[in-house]
Design a protein around this motif. Structure first.
Motif, PDB file in Angstrom:
ATOM      1  N   LEU A 155       3.878  14.391 -11.249  1.00  0.00           N
ATOM      2  CA  LEU A 155       4.429  14.095 -12.558  1.00  0.00           C
ATOM      3  C   LEU A 155       3.479  13.134 -13.260  1.00  0.00           C
ATOM      4  N   PRO A 156       3.027  13.463 -14.463  1.00  0.00           N
ATOM      5  CA  PRO A 156       2.203  12.499 -15.195  1.00  0.00           C
ATOM      6  C   PRO A 156       2.959  11.183 -15.362  1.00  0.00           C
ATOM      7  N   VAL A 157       2.275  10.084 -15.161  1.00  0.00           N
ATOM      8  CA  VAL A 157       2.903   8.771 -15.271  1.00  0.00           C
ATOM      9  C   VAL A 157       3.457   8.559 -16.680  1.00  0.00           C
ATOM     10  N   SER A 158       2.823   9.165 -17.674  1.00  0.00           N
ATOM     11  CA  SER A 158       3.341   9.038 -19.045  1.00  0.00           C
ATOM     12  C   SER A 158       4.775   9.556 -19.129  1.00  0.00           C
ATOM     13  N   GLN A 159       5.069  10.652 -18.458  1.00  0.00           N
ATOM     14  CA  GLN A 159       6.423  11.207 -18.485  1.00  0.00           C
ATOM     15  C   GLN A 159       7.393  10.334 -17.698  1.00  0.00           C
ATOM     16  N   LEU A 160       6.940   9.816 -16.567  1.00  0.00           N
ATOM     17  CA  LEU A 160       7.774   8.928 -15.761  1.00  0.00           C
ATOM     18  C   LEU A 160       8.159   7.685 -16.558  1.00  0.00           C
ATOM     19  N   LEU A 161       7.169   7.053 -17.162  1.00  0.00           N
ATOM     20  CA  LEU A 161       7.437   5.845 -17.933  1.00  0.00           C
ATOM     21  C   LEU A 161       8.337   6.146 -19.129  1.00  0.00           C
ATOM     22  N   TYR A 172      -1.311  22.943 -15.105  1.00  0.00           N
ATOM     23  CA  TYR A 172      -1.334  23.507 -16.446  1.00  0.00           C
ATOM     24  C   TYR A 172      -0.232  22.888 -17.287  1.00  0.00           C
ATOM     25  N   GLY A 173      -0.587  22.404 -18.458  1.00  0.00           N
ATOM     26  CA  GLY A 173       0.380  21.822 -19.369  1.00  0.00           C
ATOM     27  C   GLY A 173       0.773  20.393 -19.039  1.00  0.00           C
ATOM     28  N   GLN A 174       0.105  19.790 -18.072  1.00  0.00           N
ATOM     29  CA  GLN A 174       0.426  18.413 -17.702  1.00  0.00           C
ATOM     30  C   GLN A 174      -0.647  17.483 -18.231  1.00  0.00           C
ATOM     31  N   GLY A 175      -0.228  16.297 -18.613  1.00  0.00           N
ATOM     32  CA  GLY A 175      -1.176  15.275 -19.042  1.00  0.00           C
ATOM     33  C   GLY A 175      -1.859  15.629 -20.344  1.00  0.00           C
ATOM     34  N   PRO A 176      -2.692  14.707 -20.833  1.00  0.00           N
ATOM     35  CA  PRO A 176      -3.434  14.958 -22.074  1.00  0.00           C
ATOM     36  C   PRO A 176      -4.512  16.007 -21.832  1.00  0.00           C
ATOM     37  N   PHE A 177      -4.641  16.944 -22.707  1.00  0.00           N
ATOM     38  CA  PHE A 177      -5.539  18.083 -22.535  1.00  0.00           C
ATOM     39  C   PHE A 177      -6.987  17.636 -22.348  1.00  0.00           C
ATOM     40  N   GLY A 178      -7.535  17.916 -21.162  1.00  0.00           N
ATOM     41  CA  GLY A 178      -8.942  17.662 -20.884  1.00  0.00           C
ATOM     42  C   GLY A 178      -9.316  16.212 -20.657  1.00  0.00           C
ATOM     43  N   GLN A 179      -8.350  15.311 -20.642  1.00  0.00           N
ATOM     44  CA  GLN A 179      -8.648  13.899 -20.426  1.00  0.00           C
ATOM     45  C   GLN A 179      -8.049  13.439 -19.109  1.00  0.00           C
ATOM     46  N   SER A 180      -8.632  12.415 -18.550  1.00  0.00           N
ATOM     47  CA  SER A 180      -8.112  11.862 -17.304  1.00  0.00           C
ATOM     48  C   SER A 180      -6.752  11.201 -17.551  1.00  0.00           C
ATOM     49  N   TYR A 181      -5.920  11.235 -16.515  1.00  0.00           N
ATOM     50  CA  TYR A 181      -4.603  10.600 -16.593  1.00  0.00           C
ATOM     51  C   TYR A 181      -4.117  10.288 -15.192  1.00  0.00           C
ATOM     52  N   LEU A 182      -3.084   9.470 -15.115  1.00  0.00           N
ATOM     53  CA  LEU A 182      -2.495   9.100 -13.836  1.00  0.00           C
ATOM     54  C   LEU A 182      -1.255   9.945 -13.589  1.00  0.00           C
ATOM     55  N   ALA A 183      -1.016  10.252 -12.309  1.00  0.00           N
ATOM     56  CA  ALA A 183       0.153  11.040 -11.935  1.00  0.00           C
ATOM     57  C   ALA A 183       0.694  10.509 -10.616  1.00  0.00           C
ATOM     58  N   ILE A 184       1.914  10.895 -10.314  1.00  0.00           N
ATOM     59  CA  ILE A 184       2.546  10.481  -9.072  1.00  0.00           C
ATOM     60  C   ILE A 184       3.241  11.690  -8.458  1.00  0.00           C
ATOM     61  N   LYS A 185       3.095  11.817  -7.141  1.00  0.00           N
ATOM     62  CA  LYS A 185       3.688  12.952  -6.431  1.00  0.00           C
ATOM     63  C   LYS A 185       5.199  12.760  -6.359  1.00  0.00           C
ATOM     64  N   VAL A 186       5.924  13.774  -6.823  1.00  0.00           N
ATOM     65  CA  VAL A 186       7.381  13.703  -6.814  1.00  0.00           C
ATOM     66  C   VAL A 186       8.021  14.909  -6.128  1.00  0.00           C
ATOM     67  N   ARG A 234       0.807  -1.223   0.000  1.00  0.00           N
ATOM     68  CA  ARG A 234       0.000   0.000   0.000  1.00  0.00           C
ATOM     69  C   ARG A 234       0.838   1.271   0.000  1.00  0.00           C
ATOM     70  N   ALA A 235       1.959   1.245   0.698  1.00  0.00           N
ATOM     71  CA  ALA A 235       2.794   2.442   0.771  1.00  0.00           C
ATOM     72  C   ALA A 235       3.265   2.884  -0.614  1.00  0.00           C
ATOM     73  N   SER A 236       3.407   1.955  -1.539  1.00  0.00           N
ATOM     74  CA  SER A 236       3.831   2.304  -2.895  1.00  0.00           C
ATOM     75  C   SER A 236       2.767   3.101  -3.629  1.00  0.00           C
ATOM     76  N   ALA A 237       1.538   3.010  -3.171  1.00  0.00           N
ATOM     77  CA  ALA A 237       0.449   3.742  -3.814  1.00  0.00           C
ATOM     78  C   ALA A 237       0.330   5.175  -3.296  1.00  0.00           C
ATOM     79  N   GLU A 238       1.003   5.462  -2.189  1.00  0.00           N
ATOM     80  CA  GLU A 238       0.935   6.819  -1.641  1.00  0.00           C
ATOM     81  C   GLU A 238       1.528   7.788  -2.646  1.00  0.00           C
ATOM     82  N   GLY A 239       0.821   8.853  -2.866  1.00  0.00           N
ATOM     83  CA  GLY A 239       1.281   9.854  -3.812  1.00  0.00           C
ATOM     84  C   GLY A 239       0.811   9.631  -5.229  1.00  0.00           C
ATOM     85  N   THR A 240       0.146   8.496  -5.483  1.00  0.00           N
ATOM     86  CA  THR A 240      -0.398   8.297  -6.821  1.00  0.00           C
ATOM     87  C   THR A 240      -1.797   8.898  -6.859  1.00  0.00           C
TER      88      THR A 240
END
Length: 170
Positions: free
Chosen positions: A133-139, A111-125, A94-100
């Protein structure tokens, strides 16, 4: 394993997982699958060609699998974040999910993060803005690490796969 027989094939699997995630950036399933593959590519590289290549090990300054994993951590600060996602998803940590976070639609993300107007996943950095940080950028940054590693060090450098999603260049 099936038709994935070497680290090049496993890298191709990683690109396909990333393409799946980029097509649906709100999918935890695709994000976790991509993170697991990115994390475990190290095992495939080690077992496929690095373990038996004394010249390359000397060039990288490593002797063992653990040395290689530490080397990766020193080369990519983001690899550890992907490893936490991978281990957390596989072992119910569970601790690995903290910040997601799942950013839902308009107005929730930075502003300027993730796909414009669509849902996305992010992680606190970070504790300062932007925190997530959008998960897309992390990956992508970890995939670029592997792309560059293969280009510089693998026996497959002349025959590397390319995914549908264009990776940025540093």
């Amino acid at each position: 394993m099936f038709d994935i027989i070497n680290s090049r094939d496993f890298y191709q699997k990683l690109l396909e997982e990333f393409d799946d995630y980029m097509a649906n950036q709100a999918s935890a399933r695709h994000a976790m699958n991509c993170a697991i593959t990115a994390h475990h590519l190290a095992e495939w590289v080690w077992g496929d060609f690095l373990k038996g290549d004394e010249v390359l090990k000397a060039k990288l300054g490593i002797r063992s699998r653990d040395d290689f994993l530490h080397w990766i951590d020193n080369q990519s600060v983001w690899y550890g974040v992907v490893q936490n996602i991978s281990n957390g998803s596989k072992h119910f940590i569970r601790a690995s999910a903290e910040g997601t976070v799942k950013v839902q639609g308009w107005g929730m993300g930075g502003y300027g993060q993730g796909p414009f107007g669509q849902s996305y996943l992010a992680i606190k950095v970070s504790e300062i803005e932007p925190q997530n940080l959008p998960v897309s950028q992390l990956l992508e940054v970890v995939i670029r690490f592997w792309r560059d590693f293969f280009s510089a060090h693998s026996p497959y450098s002349s025959d590397m796969p390319v995914g549908k999603t264009t990776l940025s260049t540093p």
